[in-house]
Scaffold this active site. Structure first.
Site, PDB file in Angstrom:
ATOM      1  N   GLU A 276       0.783  -1.222   0.000  1.00 30.90           N
ATOM      2  CA  GLU A 276       0.000   0.000   0.000  1.00 30.90           C
ATOM      3  C   GLU A 276       0.821   1.281   0.000  1.00 30.90           C
ATOM      4  OE1 GLU A 276       0.435  -1.174   4.460  1.00 30.90           O
ATOM      5  OE2 GLU A 276       0.195  -2.209   2.546  1.00 30.90           O
ATOM      6  N   GLU A 308      -5.797  -2.532  -0.678  1.00 29.62           N
ATOM      7  CA  GLU A 308      -4.676  -1.577  -0.654  1.00 29.62           C
ATOM      8  C   GLU A 308      -5.174  -0.146  -0.584  1.00 29.62           C
ATOM      9  OE1 GLU A 308      -1.870  -2.955  -0.099  1.00 29.62           O
ATOM     10  OE2 GLU A 308      -2.733  -4.919  -0.514  1.00 29.62           O
ATOM     11  N   GLU A 330      -4.010  -4.028   8.850  1.00 31.27           N
ATOM     12  CA  GLU A 330      -4.319  -5.188   8.014  1.00 31.27           C
ATOM     13  C   GLU A 330      -5.724  -5.743   8.242  1.00 31.27           C
ATOM     14  OE1 GLU A 330      -2.786  -5.725   5.525  1.00 31.27           O
ATOM     15  OE2 GLU A 330      -0.749  -4.995   5.866  1.00 31.27           O
TER      16      GLU A 330
END
Length: 868
Positions: A276, A308, A330
């Site tokens: 990302e 992302e 995450e």
């Protein structure tokens, strides 16, 4: 080197001492092309100027850099001796002033492992491509820095590159006087800085948005890949999903995308799915499809694009302080990927894929001996690398889905909006998020966090149904248990937590037409060991009870005897695709837990998978069925089961609709499980065109899929594989070729593969991966048996000498899982007992492999006990 593995304590001490004001990084990448002389690694010049403050003038600290050589170091205008202050991974900084300027001139190495500045030479046309990959701590392989997420700073990059190349970084760039100069970034962490350089094929577009207050946002969009993949690059679909995602997140986050442009690069030999980097997201190029793929592949790519993109807010704008709270980025990105996929794109069944595929990853990880709370105890960078796992991603996302059901979607999203505005460009910990969610929901988030984020293990929920004399439900209860873990002294290996679950309990019966459909449902809060669902008293007697209907919580679903009998006879009649996916997932968990014989699961797949409408679920069933046959079937019936599976796959292949996704999925599965001479003859005939199946296009990717089992069973020799490479002499073709060569059933071949991977570092990360994949064939158990002993003799040396990524690939990929016997389990235990002082991350990998092996042996015993 001892300094490479930064500890949490060291990072906290440094963060308390230092504040970083900015970086200027100058890279000269012209050495990437042309001949390379000398015995050492190919290198490039990296000059870094970093300005930072010190809270205690006179104190000492260090900067991070992994490089073959340092030419010069200057601190506050004072030249330091590189030989004295640089140890290969750290630069000692003594007698710091209140305000400091550090200048480091270094020779950094191009990478072939996908870490740092990766260099790839395209075999098709000889072009060179570069890109960086840093997570969690490899920016120090490219420039000197303070490599930890809470020392954020703005960056200015400038890059000299070979003539004709284009260079990209996080900010917008311009070429002047032979130098690419990039706009200063917002304050970001080291691990999300990025450089991509080379003769990439580049496509542009633009995103525009007018907000309610009349302000206008324009974001330049770009997408790129190697020139050799350009004919296959469907950039229009990438841009479509990108724009849909940006609209969705702007609608829900109330914080405009903060990083200027939005480039997306599909790069070769990538270790991850994607990364990302703000303004310059990198993806593995396998998301560009060279042949026909199913809808599930496009859905998977869209999910990763949106995952992302969610990181631009969860992770890039607001970043965790240390890797303990990796879940803060995450877990949220994984949840938001599915949430936005369903809410913004054509993939409206995304929650089915999540329930069936992502959660399977989480359930496995949460039952390993290395299971950990979602908010983890990360002592150092090696711990961090291994915690990019199914718990941090998929369990965390599942728990967030449960949280949305618990507090309500509106409160959840309002909490996110406040979180962004309160902590923009800063770093956070668990409590920072919980506080805003408590504000918006009025719920006790501390109690929820203790149950869901700060404990490990997965619960199982089982229905209990008592019927009255009139045949209606007298009482329906949900029994909750902590997962029992064999070979460990206590339930759940010290994680006996019973949690609060918001669930929907569904009751299903067959209709007059034979369809299995839901006729009653109740939402309830399950707490403690037994919860009565009062709302369902008096309902007609169910044939199937699904205790996690709609998949609101994270648990292992179990069935009562009546429900299990119904599924054995009528699973394919279940009309709701999500309910069907949940039942399949539950049956697979029962197989892995040695509660359902492998042969029974395989027969269910062969009986009902052909009726599966969701292509992603079908492909998951294929993977599970193959795993059941290879790992959980009793050895004495393994050959028979393999033949049965191949026979059933061939039948379904012929029965599938012409040109359908199902036909393609069954063709690939058939190649995976081919077991008899007739199977290899059919695959060979499909390859040479002497046999055709109406609608099945045997394109280049499918050709390689057919060739691997032929190579593994001695039906395709090196000459045949070389002929195929001549047909497809591309980077992708070479990876396939290496894998197929390694699959051949020859002692000499296996010895060569072992030497190339274990004894040499000549292969790139992608070719190491391909060689390992070919080496380990389930049909060659006896052939590769001698390597079990060699594995245990080699892994500590490999872990010490190779990069962590290659070390992980070798330790995981070459574990002797096909030597599934008590002797291998004993050898694993002996290694663990004699290597108590080995690196904790290495021990974790071996412990996980040991657990999978022990589970396989229990599954085989269950299958053997089920009778012939």
């Amino acid at each position: 080197m001892p300094g490479e593995n930064l500890t949490r304590d060291e990072a906290r001490e440094r963060a308390a001492l230092l504040s970083v004001d900015g970086y200027e990084v100058s890279l000269d990448l012209r050495s990437a092309v042309g001949e390379h002389g000398g015995d050492g690694p190919r290198t490039f010049r990296s000059v870094t100027t970093v300005r930072f403050r010190c809270a205690e003038p006179g104190a000492s600290s260090f900067a991070d850099l992994i490089a073959p050589a340092v030419t010069a170091v200057s601190l506050n205008g004072r030249d330091l001796d590189p030989g004295e202050v640089f140890d290969g991974s750290r630069i000692l900084l003594e007698d710091l002033a209140a305000d400091n300027e550090l200048v480091v001139d270094a020779r950094c190495a191009y990478s072939r492992t996908g870490e740092g500045m990766h260099r790839f030479v395209d075999p098709e046309d000889g072009e060179v491509y570069l890109y960086t990959q840093y997570e969690p701590a490899d920016a120090r392989r490219v420039y000197a820095n303070f490599e930890q997420p809470d020392l954020k700073a703005p960056y200015r990059f400038e890059v000299r590159a070979p003539e004709g190349w284009t260079v990209w970084s996080n900010g917008a760039g311009e070429l002047a006087d032979g130098v690419w100069r990039f706009a200063e970034t917002k304050p970001i962490s080291t691990y999300i800085t990025c450089v991509v350089a080379g003769p990439y094929h580049y496509v542009t577009d633009r995103y525009e948005r007018v907000f309610e207050d009349g302000t206008r946002l324009e974001i330049p969009l770009g997408a790129m890949c190697r020139k050799g993949l350009a004919p296959h690059f469907d950039a229009d679909d990438v841009f479509l999903v990108t724009k849909q995602g940006l609209d969705f997140f702007h609608d829900h986050f109330d914080y405009p995308y903060p990083f200027g442009k939005y480039d997306q690069a599909f790069v070769p030999e990538y270790n991850l799915g994607a990364m990302e980097n703000p303004g310059m997201v990198t993806f593995r190029e396998e998301f560009i499809f060279r042949g026909k793929v199913t809808r599930a592949s496009y859905e998977g790519r869209a999910n990763v694009i949106l995952h992302e993109m969610a990181h631009m807010w969860f992770g890039d704008l607001v970043t965790m302080e240390w890797w303990d709270d990796l879940w803060l980025k995450e877990s949220f990105a994984d949840f938001m990927g599915a949430f936005s996929l369903v809410g913004a794109t054509r993939f409206t069944n995304g929650w089915i894929t999540f329930a069936n595929r992502r959660k399977a990853w989480a359930y496995r990880a949460d039952q390993l001996p290395s299971t950990h709370p979602i908010t983890a105890d990360i002592r150092d960078l090696q711990d961090a690398k291994l915690n990019f796992d199914g718990i941090t991603y998929a369990k965390g996302a599942s728990v967030l889905k449960q949280l949305v059901a618990y507090v309500g979607q509106d409160a959840f999203l309002e909490g996110a909006r406040r979180y962004f505005k309160r902590h923009a460009y800063g770093n956070t910990r668990l409590g920072d998020l919980l506080s805003v969610l408590e504000e918006t929901s009025g719920r006790d988030m501390a109690a929820w966090s203790r149950a869901w984020l700060e404990t490990a293990g997965v619960n199982s929920l089982t229905p209990q149904v008592l019927l009255g004399e009139d045949g209606t439900v007298d009482e329906l209860a949900v029994v909750q248990e902590a997962a029992a873990v064999p070979d460990r002294p206590t339930p759940s290996a010290g994680h006996p937590e019973l949690r609060p679950h918001r669930v929907a309990v569904g009751l299903y019966r067959r209709t007059d037409s034979g369809a299995l459909e839901r006729y009653a449902q109740a939402e309830t809060d399950v707490e403690g060991p037994r919860t009565v669902v009062a709302e369902l008293a008096g309902a007609e007697a169910p044939e199937l009870v699904l205790v996690n209907d709609e998949d609101l919580t994270y648990c292992k679903t179990r069935f009562d005897d009546s429900s299990l009998a119904t599924l054995r006879e009528a699973l394919g009649d279940l009309t709701d695709p999500l309910a069907r996916a949940l039942c399949w997932s539950a049956l697979w968990n029962m197989t892995r837990d040695a509660l359902l014989p492998a042969r029974d699961f395989i027969e269910l797949v062969l009986r009902f998978a052909g009726r599966e409408t969701d292509i992603g679920v079908l492909q998951m069933l294929h993977a599970w069925a193959e795993s059941a046959a290879v790992h959980y079937t009793a050895p004495e019936r393994r050959e028979q089961t393999g033949l049965r599976l191949a026979e059933g796959a061939a039948e379904q292949l012929r029965a599938a609709g012409e040109g359908s996704e199902q036909q393609l999925a069954w063709a690939r599965f058939y190649a995976h499980v081919a077991a008899a001479p007739a199977d290899f003859e059919l695959l060979g005939s499909l390859l040479d065109g002497t046999v055709t199946l109406p609608g099945l296009e045997v394109d280049q990717e499918l050709r390689w899929a057919f060739l691997e089992p032929l190579a593994a069973h001695g039906a395709a020799d090196e000459k045949r594989l070389d002929e195929e490479l001549a047909r497809d002499d591309t980077a992708s073709g070479r990876r396939h070729h290496v894998r197929c060569l390694a699959a051949r059933p020859s002692e000499a071949v296996k010895a060569q593969c072992w030497a190339q991977v274990v004894e040499s570092d000549a292969l790139s990360n992608a070719l190491v991966e391909a060689t390992i994949a070919g080496f380990a064939q389930s049909s060659q158990r006896e052939l590769i048996a001698p390597y079990a002993e060699k594995y245990f003799a080699a892994i500590e040396r490999v872990w010490t000498e190779r990069s962590i990524q290659i070390g992980m690939d070798v330790v995981r990929g070459l574990f002797p899982s096909y030597q599934d016997s008590q002797a291998t389990l004993d050898a694993t235990d002996a290694w663990l007992a004699s290597h108590e002082d080995a690196a904790p991350a290495l021990r974790r990998l071996v412990l996980e492999a040991r657990d999978d092996l022990a589970r396989a042996l229990r599954g085989q015993a269950c299958d053997a006990a089920s009778g012939m």
